[in-house]
Design a protein around this motif. Sequence first.
Motif, short mmCIF file in Angstrom:
data_model
loop_
_atom_site.label_atom_id
_atom_site.label_comp_id
_atom_site.label_asym_id
_atom_site.label_seq_id
_atom_site.Cartn_x
_atom_site.Cartn_y
_atom_site.Cartn_z
N GLN A 15 0.83 -1.22 0.00
CA GLN A 15 0.00 0.00 0.00
C GLN A 15 0.86 1.26 0.00
N GLU A 16 1.95 1.26 0.76
CA GLU A 16 2.85 2.42 0.77
C GLU A 16 3.50 2.61 -0.61
N ARG A 55 2.18 1.68 -3.49
CA ARG A 55 1.10 2.16 -4.36
C ARG A 55 0.88 3.66 -4.17
N ASN A 56 0.80 4.09 -2.90
CA ASN A 56 0.58 5.51 -2.61
C ASN A 56 1.71 6.37 -3.18
N ASN A 57 2.95 5.91 -3.03
CA ASN A 57 4.10 6.67 -3.53
C ASN A 57 4.14 6.71 -5.05
N LEU A 63 1.52 6.51 -7.09
CA LEU A 63 0.41 7.30 -7.60
C LEU A 63 0.51 8.79 -7.27
N ASP A 64 1.41 9.16 -6.37
CA ASP A 64 1.59 10.56 -6.01
C ASP A 64 2.51 11.23 -7.02
N SER A 67 5.77 12.71 -5.88
CA SER A 67 6.63 11.82 -5.12
C SER A 67 7.99 11.64 -5.78
N GLN A 112 8.20 8.07 -7.04
CA GLN A 112 7.65 7.82 -8.38
C GLN A 112 8.68 8.17 -9.44
#
Length: 176
Positions: free
Chosen positions: A53-54, A56-58, A60-61, A64, A67
Amino acid sequence: MVELFLKHVLGVGQQQLGLYGKTSGYYGTVEQQGRLTLHLHMLVWIRNSLTPQEIRNNILDPSSDFQTKMVQYLESVHQGEFMNGTEPEIEASIPEYGTSPGGSGPVPPTRVLPETVPRRCTKTKCANCAVCQQADTWWERFRVTVDQLLWLSNRHSCRRVMTDSTGKKKLGLMGR
């Protein structure tokens, strides 16, 4: 080879950390492709790594740094090019191969052992000595051989039309 990867890259059984951090577990299996080339599929668990999940969040940001660096990494390690030209140029350079070392024509690189890497030049200020020239010609042959191996063994079309068991057409992944 796998044992060396576990020891020196993942740091399994070693005092120092592995390349990715502390390996807390792994599972892997070796399989062959259609032409008997072996490759490894492996799951590796790294202690204190990001959760899915972390990650994924990074990813999609858009602001980031994670990313940006992930995209840069992926683009740096995945390429679809040959070393000495385009696919049609490499195809045109592939000779007609014989079937055995005693047969007619050159033997394909898939049927012979690779050449030994030449020794290194130990001179601090070398003016292109015989050892360096031998290494240069070896590297030229290496690049040609890698291109030939890639063209002969590792090309595929990703979007061929296949049929299922009922005869219905579908798109799918399929090797040459």
